[in-house]
Design an enzyme around this catalytic site. Structure first.
Site, PDB file in Angstrom:
ATOM      1  N   ARG A 115      36.308  46.695  50.810  1.00 23.57           N
ATOM      2  CA  ARG A 115      35.486  45.665  50.186  1.00 23.57           C
ATOM      3  C   ARG A 115      34.562  46.320  49.168  1.00 23.57           C
ATOM      4  O   ARG A 115      34.099  47.457  49.351  1.00 23.57           O
ATOM      5  CB  ARG A 115      34.664  44.962  51.261  1.00 23.57           C
ATOM      6  CG  ARG A 115      33.891  43.724  50.816  1.00 23.57           C
ATOM      7  CD  ARG A 115      34.789  42.624  50.380  1.00 23.57           C
ATOM      8  NE  ARG A 115      34.094  41.317  50.390  1.00 23.57           N
ATOM      9  CZ  ARG A 115      34.431  40.296  49.627  1.00 23.57           C
ATOM     10  NH1 ARG A 115      35.427  40.417  48.765  1.00 23.57           N
ATOM     11  NH2 ARG A 115      33.786  39.149  49.707  1.00 23.57           N
ATOM     12  N   THR A 388      43.415  34.914  45.158  1.00 28.67           N
ATOM     13  CA  THR A 388      43.501  36.115  45.979  1.00 28.67           C
ATOM     14  C   THR A 388      44.983  36.296  46.227  1.00 28.67           C
ATOM     15  O   THR A 388      45.761  35.393  45.978  1.00 28.67           O
ATOM     16  CB  THR A 388      42.701  35.889  47.281  1.00 28.67           C
ATOM     17  OG1 THR A 388      41.323  35.760  46.967  1.00 28.67           O
ATOM     18  CG2 THR A 388      42.876  37.013  48.286  1.00 28.67           C
ATOM     19  N   ASN A 408      38.066  37.880  43.491  1.00 33.13           N
ATOM     20  CA  ASN A 408      37.270  36.691  43.795  1.00 33.13           C
ATOM     21  C   ASN A 408      37.758  35.488  42.996  1.00 33.13           C
ATOM     22  O   ASN A 408      38.822  34.965  43.296  1.00 33.13           O
ATOM     23  CB  ASN A 408      35.773  36.926  43.604  1.00 33.13           C
ATOM     24  CG  ASN A 408      34.938  35.884  44.345  1.00 33.13           C
ATOM     25  OD1 ASN A 408      35.365  35.356  45.380  1.00 33.13           O
ATOM     26  ND2 ASN A 408      33.766  35.574  43.845  1.00 33.13           N
ATOM     27  N   GLU A 427      32.613  39.618  42.853  1.00 31.46           N
ATOM     28  CA  GLU A 427      32.363  39.461  44.276  1.00 31.46           C
ATOM     29  C   GLU A 427      30.882  39.381  44.644  1.00 31.46           C
ATOM     30  O   GLU A 427      30.551  39.006  45.770  1.00 31.46           O
ATOM     31  CB  GLU A 427      32.990  40.625  45.053  1.00 31.46           C
ATOM     32  CG  GLU A 427      34.491  40.698  44.972  1.00 31.46           C
ATOM     33  CD  GLU A 427      35.201  39.597  45.748  1.00 31.46           C
ATOM     34  OE1 GLU A 427      34.509  38.748  46.355  1.00 31.46           O
ATOM     35  OE2 GLU A 427      36.436  39.581  45.731  1.00 31.46           O
ATOM     36  N   ASP A 430      29.662  36.454  46.480  1.00 28.51           N
ATOM     37  CA  ASP A 430      29.913  36.274  47.908  1.00 28.51           C
ATOM     38  C   ASP A 430      28.719  36.693  48.764  1.00 28.51           C
ATOM     39  O   ASP A 430      28.730  36.478  49.978  1.00 28.51           O
ATOM     40  CB  ASP A 430      31.156  37.062  48.329  1.00 28.51           C
ATOM     41  CG  ASP A 430      32.430  36.262  48.095  1.00 28.51           C
ATOM     42  OD1 ASP A 430      32.332  35.102  47.655  1.00 28.51           O
ATOM     43  OD2 ASP A 430      33.524  36.794  48.355  1.00 28.51           O
ATOM     44  N   SER A 460      36.046  36.117  53.527  1.00 26.92           N
ATOM     45  CA  SER A 460      36.865  35.258  54.387  1.00 26.92           C
ATOM     46  C   SER A 460      38.294  35.768  54.518  1.00 26.92           C
ATOM     47  O   SER A 460      39.095  35.158  55.230  1.00 26.92           O
ATOM     48  CB  SER A 460      36.897  33.828  53.831  1.00 26.92           C
ATOM     49  OG  SER A 460      35.616  33.237  53.868  1.00 26.92           O
ATOM     50  N   GLY A 480      39.750  31.379  49.453  1.00 24.75           N
ATOM     51  CA  GLY A 480      38.296  31.398  49.575  1.00 24.75           C
ATOM     52  C   GLY A 480      37.872  31.161  51.013  1.00 24.75           C
ATOM     53  O   GLY A 480      38.459  31.686  51.956  1.00 24.75           O
TER      54      GLY A 480
END
EC number: 2.3.2.2
Length: 582
Positions: A115, A388, A408, A427, A430, A460, A480
């Site tokens: 991430r 995604t 994203n 991102e 988020d 997610s 998402g």
């Protein structure tokens, strides 16, 4: 025998890829005899190799690497990198992802967390306008919306720790395709039309997407020589080929040129994390799924364990939907309050995934009345677009990769760093940039997911597999905040005896605590069910479009057969699934 499926027509749609995985299963404590018998028998291995992705070039790249003696992890590098070239609308080396791995030799499951992280300059104040409101443009467009990319580090980590081939070998297909180009397909053209005004703000993006003087059109060849060069440097120098040296210098200069603030330390300090997956039992299945900073595994554990005592198949549509929605409501409330980056936030994971905690939540569900979301406390008790992509691989040794990667929103931040070909993610949206203010997916966040330098934003993405003594199924999807409920509905479908294709096509509903609305695809709920739900106190939006792109595969170990299901909702035109069996 080699079975290839490309551009398959299903129910009037051009369908996308089927994900393919396999692994020996485990049972719940209630099936101890079955487990003992399975452990006493020879280890099962899949009847061949399967690779599936959202683009045929990526799938073929994976098989090219397998043919050169690579394993599933080498193939994953190739598939991921090619998707980064041919799916800039969905993912790329300027973004991040999660890789759920099963190592057949050791029997170990591991979750690779790639991430993105917040740069040192990222503080809550930087994302507020002069009135103290969230600056939505800064949060979703340009350099301030971009976290430090994690995907390049993941590719290096896979090669160093799990693969058998040099990184340069596994990256070679992506380098070639970036240099020589590939035909633009409909989703890229359509997505550019949506995001073009933002993308054309940035010099580097114009140099790539307006190289011939006009926006990309279907059938044109998109060449990305700068991205090819970046991948070559990654192949040659590993981590330092992206996070230090030539590429890092160009990334830093580009961010500065557009008004952002990254540092050399932000880039050089990026590292992937290996984490233990979330595991729990549901009605005879062992569920292996994503831990934080994904919210998916914890939410799945809550929802499925809340629902476990009910035989959902025997309920009418309104009763079943009511119970599923109430489970969703409670899990998404806890997602909002508790979950974040485990390196920064202490989370009660053991509590949230405990069957007794689920039983307590279950007791608060009225059998025929909705629980208004504002009656569920928004304070903690003591103690992610459709754009995604997901791919899946199993090799003949039984190694498995289930991976979800993203930038994203459509085309991420819209910004390509000149001279690199790297499209940066967005991102940062988020994070809970302003606690209590929804992000682009309408998801609320509070302190646990507040932005801090070096922190990973909550996600997610939910790569998952479920296993029983005689069956294995793997699921993954974009969507998402709706990814988690897509996977939930897929698991419930398998438990109800559906085939893989039925699971992929199953109509979807979604509830995420706030807003307090049941979202439903066309045909998911009939008029009588909607009326009954309204009488219970639910608000139902049954007029939404379809969402997601769930891909799944199942292995029936009794017959030693693989089967796949591909989502008819979101045709790409280039999706591919290939099974190689003796």
């Amino acid at each position: 025998m080699r079975i290839a499926m490309r551009k398959v027509m299903l129910a009037g749609f051009l369908v996308s890829t089927t994900l393919s995985l396999a692994i020996t299963g485990c049972a719940t404590s209630g099936q101890a005899a079955d487990v003992a018998a399975a452990n006493a028998s020879p280890t099962l291995t899949p009847p061949g190799t399967a690779i599936a992705s959202a683009h045929s070039l990526a799938t073929q790249a994976g098989f090219d690497i397998i043919s050169q003696g690579g394993n599933a992890f080498d193939a994953a590098i190739a598939v991921s990198a090619v998707l980064s070239v041919v799916e800039p609308i969905s993912s790329g080396i300027g973004g991040g992802g999660f890789f759920l791995l099963h190592d057949a030799r050791s029997g170990r499951d591991v979750f690779i967390d790639a991430r993105e992280t917040a740069p040192e300059s990222a503080t809550p104040a930087e994302y507020l306008d002069k009135n103290g409101d969230l600056d939505r443009d800064r949060a979703t467009n340009g350099p301030w919306s971009a976290g430090i990319p994690g995907l390049p580090a993941a590719l290096v980590h896979l090669a160093d720790d799990y693969g058998t081939l040099p990184l340069a070998t596994s990256l070679a297909p992506a380098i070639r395709i970036a240099r020589d180009g590939f035909p633009i397909y409909g989703r890229l053209e359509k997505g550019y039309a949506t995001r073009g005004k933002v993308m054309e703000r940035y010099r580097g993006t114009r140099e790539v997407f307006l190289a011939d003087g006009d926006p990309p059109k279907v059938g044109e060849i998109l060449r990305q020589p700068d991205l090819a060069r970046t991948l070559e440097l990654l192949a040659e120098h590993g981590h330092d080929g992206f996070y230090r040296g030539e590429v890092a210098g160009k990334l830093l200069a580009a961010v500065k040129e557009e008004g952002g603030r990254w540092t050399a330390e932000d880039l050089a300090g990026y590292e992937v994390r290996e984490r233990a997956p979330i595991e729990f039992d549901y009605r005879g299945w062992r569920v292996v799924t994503a831990p934080p900073p994904s919210s998916g595994g914890v939410a799945l554990a809550e929802m499925l364990q809340i629902l476990q005592p009910w035989n959902l198949a025997k309920l009418d549509d309104a009763e079943r939907t009511h119970l599923i929605v109430e489970a969703m409501r409670r899990a998404y409330r806890d997602r909002t309050i508790y979950l974040g980056d485990p390196d920064f936030v202490e989370m009660p994971i053991a509590l949230l995934t405990d069957p007794d905690y689920a039983a307590g939540l279950r007791a608060t569900i009225h059998p025929d009345k909705a629980t208004p979301s504002d009656l569920l406390s928004g304070q903690p008790v003591p103690m992610e677009d459709d754009e995604t992509t997901h791919f899946s691989i199993i090799d003949t040794d039984g190694n498995i990769v289930s991976a979800t990667q993203t930038v994203n929103l459509l085309y991420g931040s819209g910004m390509i760093a000149p001279g690199t070909g790297v499209l940066l993610n967005n991102e940062m949206d988020d994070f809970a940039l302003k606690p209590g203010t929804p992000n682009a997916f309408g998801v609320m966040g509070f302190a646990a997911n507040a932005v801090e330098p070096g922190k990973r934003m909550l996600s997610s993405m939910t790569p998952t597999y479920i296993a029983s003594p005689d069956q294995l199924a793997v699921l993954g999807a974009p969507g998402g905040s709706r990814i988690i409920t897509e996977v939930l509905i897929g698991i419930l479908g398998y438990d109800a005896g559906m085939t893989a294709q039925q699971v992929a096509a199953e109509p979807r509903i979604h509830h995420q605590w706030l807003p307090d609305v049941i979202s439903a695809e066309p045909g998911a709920l009939d008029a009588a069910t909607v009326k009954a739900l309204n009488q219970m106190g639910h608000t139902v939006n049954a007029g939404e479009g379809t969402w997601g792109n769930l891909q799944t595969v199942a292995w029936d170990k009794r017959t030693d057969e693989l089967s796949g299901g591909t989502d008819p909702r979101n045709p790409v035109g280039e999706a591919d699934v290939v099974l190689d069996t003796p």
